[in-house]
Design a protein around this motif. Structure first.
Motif, mmCIF file in Angstrom:
data_model
loop_
_atom_site.group_PDB
_atom_site.id
_atom_site.type_symbol
_atom_site.label_atom_id
_atom_site.label_comp_id
_atom_site.label_asym_id
_atom_site.label_seq_id
_atom_site.Cartn_x
_atom_site.Cartn_y
_atom_site.Cartn_z
ATOM 1 N N PHE A 7 3.084 -0.674 4.201
ATOM 2 C CA PHE A 7 2.311 0.577 4.148
ATOM 3 C C PHE A 7 3.257 1.763 4.104
ATOM 4 C CE2 PHE A 7 0.372 4.347 5.974
ATOM 5 C CZ PHE A 7 -0.835 4.420 5.278
ATOM 6 N N PHE A 41 -3.332 4.674 10.630
ATOM 7 C CA PHE A 41 -2.831 4.912 9.281
ATOM 8 C C PHE A 41 -3.892 5.698 8.517
ATOM 9 C CE2 PHE A 41 -1.402 0.778 10.850
ATOM 10 C CZ PHE A 41 -0.036 0.991 10.895
ATOM 11 N N VAL A 78 0.849 -1.189 0.000
ATOM 12 C CA VAL A 78 0.000 0.000 0.000
ATOM 13 C C VAL A 78 0.885 1.240 0.000
ATOM 14 C CG1 VAL A 78 -1.814 1.274 1.199
ATOM 15 C CG2 VAL A 78 -1.790 -1.240 1.275
ATOM 16 N N ILE A 86 -8.302 -1.600 1.675
ATOM 17 C CA ILE A 86 -7.097 -2.168 2.292
ATOM 18 C C ILE A 86 -7.473 -3.361 3.163
ATOM 19 C CG2 ILE A 86 -5.217 -1.743 3.918
ATOM 20 C CD1 ILE A 86 -5.248 1.196 2.982
#
Length: 734
Positions: free
Chosen positions: A118, A138, A47, A96
């Motif tokens: 990430f 996040f 990601v 996600i």
């Protein structure tokens, strides 16, 4: 996907997971069995988010995804179809989480390898009505999608939710790389690098859907485990590699050589390209910390989270990635052009500061399990990609996509400048004065891109205090002894900094020679502290050929470095006595030179003076030579000189240089400095660091004697990895 449908699907996934858990958790420590299991699959979810609404855009997160993807495919054997990437707008919170469950939890089986990465903003968010409910989170691409003018709702992915998902995986081989940070400091010093921390919204609340998801996920996982009386041991905890080790640190991005990337991600992936399977997580993080420091960020130290007993950090990369390819690499062939004579290369295995100056005509050698084959000559480079051709037009070697390459000849420019950025806090007149003043300093240029340091004001005690100027690292730390007196005009401040700038340029140049992963010399160096009883090992560096030989002897079970390295930078108490112990494992004598920066950022060097007569004034420098198989300590035990670490709360850096030929030019430069007789010792300050640095590059260039270089030019240094090794040692004085 509707929320109810989503959880129904997830319930079925956990039902399958429950069976997998029963099989997996009763096997105990099965690493040795799985190492022989060639049927294990490898999955990754990557990601990266650059584009955010209402926030400054990040620049390196998509590059991070590409860095990880190329590494996993070409170094660790992942299949492209088993890697899912979510970048920018598609990287929403729900996407996600859904991709994690569908691709990783549902796809993986016991013994498989799973990687989650990430890169993006991190922040803090209140998940309830109490102050204690503030959590790390996040920021996905739709982090602000639910907010309105009257109601601030953030759609973040909680760190705790990620941890629960990682624990839900039916395999122990789990690595999570988090290139983000959560806290923003109240007072940020002048910096040259963007951070990946987003300020906490004071009145914002977390979206209820995220809390609902986490609670149901945790409940169902606990029910599945409890129904079988299963508990996970510590070795089954996911290995979470974080860009920072404390809340006071910021994860930074760097822009250099046409590359924008997360500082942690680049340093980590670059090291993994050139290391061996026997390397532990602990050693990897220690080396990554040194690389980050070399790029000027002393206050960002990576860490392995949730490992209080240091058990997880002792795991070898081979055990996690099912990896036994013993050759290292600095890049890979990604495309074939011009009827098989030209290739496109991905060069993420080179240190970023080296890549910045990696010149045309550098050479790389194709490598396979059978050994080294044909040579390639670099023709051009843009960012991380380069064009290269076979060195001989008559070479019939078949080029293939996926072939790894190792560095053979490094071509560096003879003219390297120190680039200074002007902090945005300077007003127009100050910027004009600084620009004109720096223009008078040789080898210094002004530029925002690829800057080495930042010229800025020091924080003022109060608004009435006179301005004071100084030089800062890209991470915002004031360089020791690099500030002017309060009230000094800008031009005077720059003039006072000029000698310090030469020292910093010398250090920048000698760092360009670092080649532990590519040198073809076999040697090992250990930095030891000396107490009353016996030397204590602190840092060990060894060239790749030495690592490879040790790995083969130990059948992949080497404990190399694990007992002497720490996560982050090693530390030494002020007042400690140290020495370097060097072992020449090659079949040729090796000549030694040492350069460094002490705690005050003063350049130091190795000056082995010997008396030619009974009179002290007749001393001269001698060569320090390590014969094949010999061990040498510096300073020598019988020299009478003791190396005492001085200063406090500062970094020390030493570069050990080895060559197959004498350092003739370097010794002349050292002798030309006219050190006072009374100050002649084994390790002493360099009065002419830039001249000494250029002299040792001439020595390395002459030792290499690359006679077959295509179109050699007088404005470059051509360094053959068979003739030199340069090892870096960085430690914190406490």
């Amino acid at each position: 996907m509707k929320r109810r449908t989503f959880f129904q699907r997830f319930g079925s996934i956990l039902a399958v997971l429950g069976i997998a858990e029963a099989e997996w958790l009763t096997l105990g420590n099965h690493y040795s069995q799985a190492l022989a299991d060639r049927n294990a699959r490898k999955f990754a979810l990557l990601v990266g988010i650059n584009k955010y609404q209402g926030n400054p855009q990040l620049h390196g997160c998509l590059t991070d995804v590409e860095l990880q993807r190329e590494l996993l495919i070409h170094r660790f054997g992942f299949q492209p179809s088993d890697i899912v990437s979510l970048t920018d707008e598609p990287a929403t919170r729900e996407y996600i989480e859904n991709a994690f469950l569908e691709h990783l939890v549902k796809g993986a089986r016991p013994g498989d390898v799973v990687v989650f990465h990430f890169s993006g903003y991190g922040s803090r968010v209140q998940s309830g009505t109490l102050q204690e409910t503030i959590q790390n989170a996040f920021v996905p691409s739709d982090g602000d999608a639910l907010s309105s003018q009257d109601n601030k709702i953030v759609n973040y992915l909680l760190e705790e939710t990620l941890l629960v998902m990682l624990r839900s995986l039916p395999t122990e081989r789990v690595i999570s790389v988090l290139d983000t940070s959560f806290y923003t400091p109240a007072n940020v010093l002048p910096i040259g690098l963007r951070s990946r921390a987003r300020s906490m919204e004071p009145k914002a609340m977390l979206a209820a859907a995220e809390l609902e998801f986490q609670i149901q996920l945790q409940t169902q996982l606990q029910n599945q485990l409890a129904s079988k009386n299963l508990l996970k041991n510590q070795n089954s905890e996911p290995r979470i590699l974080a860009a920072t080790s404390s809340s006071q640190e910021l994860a930074r991005e760097i822009q250099l050589s046409g590359v924008s990337a997360g500082l942690f991600t680049y340093a980590l992936t670059q090291y993994l390209w050139e290391t061996t399977p026997a390397t532990t997580i602990q050693v990897s993080l220690s080396r990554v910390a040194s690389s980050i420091q070399q790029l000027g960020i002393g206050q960002q130290q990576p860490a392995l989270l949730r490992d209080p007993n240091n058990q997880l950090s002792q795991m070898q990369l081979a055990e996690i990635f099912l990896w036994d390819f013993t050759n290292n690499a600095h890049g890979v062939v990604t495309a074939i052009e011009a009827e098989g004579k030209t290739v496109q290369l991905w060069l993420a295995g080179l240190p970023l500061q080296v890549l910045e100056y990696y010149g045309a005509n550098s050479r790389l050698t194709l490598v396979s399990q059978e050994g080294l084959t044909a040579q390639l000559v670099l023709r051009s480079r843009t960012g991380l990609t380069a064009k290269a051709q076979l060195s001989s037009p008559n070479d019939t070697t078949t080029l293939e996509v996926g072939q790894l390459v190792q560095e053979t000849v490094r071509v560096l420019p003879r003219s390297v400048n120190l680039t200074i950025a002007l902090d945005a806090g300077l007003d127009r007149i100050e910027r004009v004065d600084a620009t004109s003043a720096f223009a008078t300093v040789p080898y210094v240029s002004i530029g925002e891109q690829a800057a080495d340091y930042v010229f800025a004001k020091l924080p003022e005690a109060n608004v009435l205090s006179p301005s004071r100027y100084g030089l800062f690292s890209l991470g915002g730390e004031l360089v020791p002894n690099a500030s002017a007196e309060a009230g000094e005009p800008v031009k005077v401040a720059v003039k006072q900094l000029a000698p310090r700038l030469q020292t910093l340029l010398a250090a920048k140049i000698w760092r360009l020679t670092e080649n532990e992963g590519s040198s073809r010399l076999k040697l090992k160096v250990v930095l030891e502290t000396i107490d009353r009883f016996s030397p204590q090992k602190l840092i060990q560096r060894e060239t790749f050929l030495t690592q490879q030989a040790e790995q083969l002897v130990s059948s992949g079970k080497s404990k190399r470095l694990s007992s002497i390295s720490t996560q982050g930078l090693p530390s030494i108490p002020a007042g400690s006595h140290i020495h370097y112990r060097m072992e020449n494992l090659s079949d040729r004598p090796l000549y030694l030179m040492l350069l460094g920066l002490n705690s005050s950022k003063t350049a130091i060097g190795l000056c082995p003076w010997v008396k030619t007569t009974a009179q002290e004034s007749k001393s001269q420098l001698q060569d320090l030579v390590i014969a094949p198989g010999q061990i040498l300590t510096v300073p020598p035990a019988d020299n009478g000189f003791e190396w005492v670490v001085q200063g406090a709360s500062a970094l020390n850096e030493t570069q050990l240089l080895f060559s197959t030929a004498p350092f003739t030019q370097t010794q002349r430069a050292l002798e030309a400095a006219k050190h006072p007789t009374a100050e002649r010792s084994c390790i002493q300050p360099l009065m002419n660091p830039l001249e000494v640095t250029k002299a040792f590059l001439r020595d390395l260039h002459n030792a290499s004697a690359v006679t077959e270089m295509n179109s050699p030019t007088a404005d470059s240094w051509n360094l053959d990895v068979s003739n030199w090794a340069s090892l870096s040692f960085i430690y914190q004085v406490i």
